[in-house]
Design an enzyme around this catalytic site. Structure first.
Site: not given
Length: 459
Positions: A84, A221, A226, A326
């Site tokens: 953990d 995202d 990016h 997308k």
């Protein structure tokens, strides 16, 4: 070179799809030896045999793109240890010994801060490195706090905020094309370039990633990391060298030159949308809000576009448009550099002639130039495309990133101040979207995205 790698979150999708294949590519290239140690950890109650069986199955599932001996070397090097990441005693056992190691946090971004805090208390061996995936933080404040935590554990040069786009051979080809070719270098400015589009459009839908994506959205995202990184390579000033400091200093200068968004700018120069039900090829796609695990009240965007202006000598007057979406009708991953028209067209019908466009194809890896060539009749013209397929790289992007981590070359990772500045660029957009000042548009799956905006009529 460090010969110990600990992957935290070693049973997740990132490890299965990218890290294990990246290691196989390094073995195939002779970059890793028999003394390389791969410590794989997760909270699952597995043992080493169970993990090796799982890892071998993941490599088999992805196909035989590497020799069988490389697959066997990855599997035999792996040692599993249940852990953990918030348990100090367990982490001490994980990093035990005095030899330095690289700790790859293949974890959700929300877990980075507690994981780094535990690594601080466990005390990493001198010379160790920490690797984090994007997005680095969830906003500017969290990125600043995470940078402070990291600074208490290892020096900045030992922090690898990786973005696999920077390891793509075509992205690196942008630097080679513009800096090593005089025919391009002298015209790489606003006097000759009218606009630049950096696009990552994909046919892929949510693909069972609601747990991550629905709390992130397209802007965080893709654009914040990016595509901003690609923008840096396209627009930065030539560095003295491609060394770590020179390259990252120039990228930071470029980010600082981006004109901050005003309230009016956000409404005019940003768009967001999400997909409705539709068809992509022979697939019937449900609306985003009907995808498994999606919370419609979050109003998460699956399409994001921003237009940036740079306040510097080279690029004043040239817009840079960053776009991702997308569930679109076609894959389009490219940097399109659109050149201005010639000052005078002596052949007439100039409006029928398309502009020159230099395209860096990211996937697949291509380079093309749209020109004007002769048509079938005298003094007639037709579009002409010169195209080249880029040679395959020696290593896949994650193989290259892992190589850089193990050898300690941080040139392809993102520096702390750079990560914070990227959040400063997009924060006004995020705030306006959260407050509903930019409408959430919709587009059918399989389309080209939201309908083009109607430009105001000229006065």
């Amino acid at each position: 070179m460090i010969d110990r790698l600990a992957i935290v979150g070693a049973t997740g999708d990132l490890t299965a799809r990218y890290l294990l294949p990246g290691l196989a590519a390094l073995y195939a290239a002779g970059q890793l030896g028999d003394d390389f140690e791969l410590v794989c950890t997760d909270r699952k109650d597995w043992d080493t045999d169970t993990y090796r069986s799982w890892a071998g199955a993941q490599l088999d599932r992805l196909g035989s793109t590497w020799p069988e001996h490389a697959r066997k070397q990855v599997v035999s090097a792996a040692r599993f240890q249940q852990c953990d990441i918030t348990d100090v005693a367990a982490v001490k056992a994980l990093v035990g010994g005095t030899a330095p190691l690289a700790v790859y946090l293949a974890l959700p971004p929300a877990v980075f801060a507690p994981a780094v805090s535990t690594l601080e208390r466990a005390v990493l061996p001198s010379g160790s490195r920490i690797v984090l995936e994007k997005p680095f933080g969830e906003d500017l404040d969290s990125a600043v706090r995470l940078n402070r935590l990291l600074a208490e554990v290892v020096p900045e040069e030992a922090v690898f905020r990786v973005d696999h786009f920077l390891a793509m051979s075509t992205v690196e080809n942008i630097l080679g094309s513009r800096l090593a070719n005089r025919v391009l270098e002298v015209i790489w400015n606003s006097a000759n370039i009218a606009a630049v589009d950096i696009v990552w459009d994909e046919r892929l839908t949510l693909e069972d990633r609601a747990g991550y994506y629905d709390g992130t959205g397209a802007l965080k995202d893709m654009l914040q990391n990016h595509l901003l990184q690609i923008l840096c390579l396209v627009a930065m000033e030539p560095p003295v060298s491609l060394g770590e400091r020179d390259l990252r200093d120039r990228k930071m200068d470029m980010l600082r030159s981006i004109r901050p968004f005003t309230d009016a700018d956000v409404a005019q120069r940003s768009r967001r949308a999400r997909y409705l039900a539709g068809r992509i090829g022979d697939r019937t796609v449900p609306a985003y809000v009907d995808e498994n695990g999606v919370d419609p009240t979050r109003r998460t965007e699956t399409f994001a576009e921003i237009e940036l202006e740079l306040d510097n000598w080279r690029w004043a007057g040239t817009p840079f448009r960053l776009r991702t979406g997308k569930a679109l009708g076609r894959d389009r991953m490219e940097v399109a550099v659109r050149f201005r028209d010639v000052p005078h067209m002596p052949f007439g019908h100039a409006g029928e002639i398309l502009p020159n466009v230099l395209r860096f194809g990211l996937v697949p890896e291509t380079l093309s130039l749209d020109l004007i060539g002769n048509g079938p009749q005298a003094f007639s013209f037709a579009p002409l495309r010169l195209a080249a397929q880029m040679p395959p790289p020696d290593l896949p992007p994650y193989g290259r990133l892992l190589q850089e981590v193990l050898t300690g070359n941080a040139a392809l990772s993102i520096r702390g101040d750079e990560a914070e500045q990227a959040w400063r660029v997009v924060e006004p957009v995020l705030a306006a979207w959260d407050e509903g000042r930019v409408p959430l548009e919709e587009y059918p799956a399989g389309s080209d995205g939201p309908a083009p905006r109607r430009r105001p009529d000229p006065d």
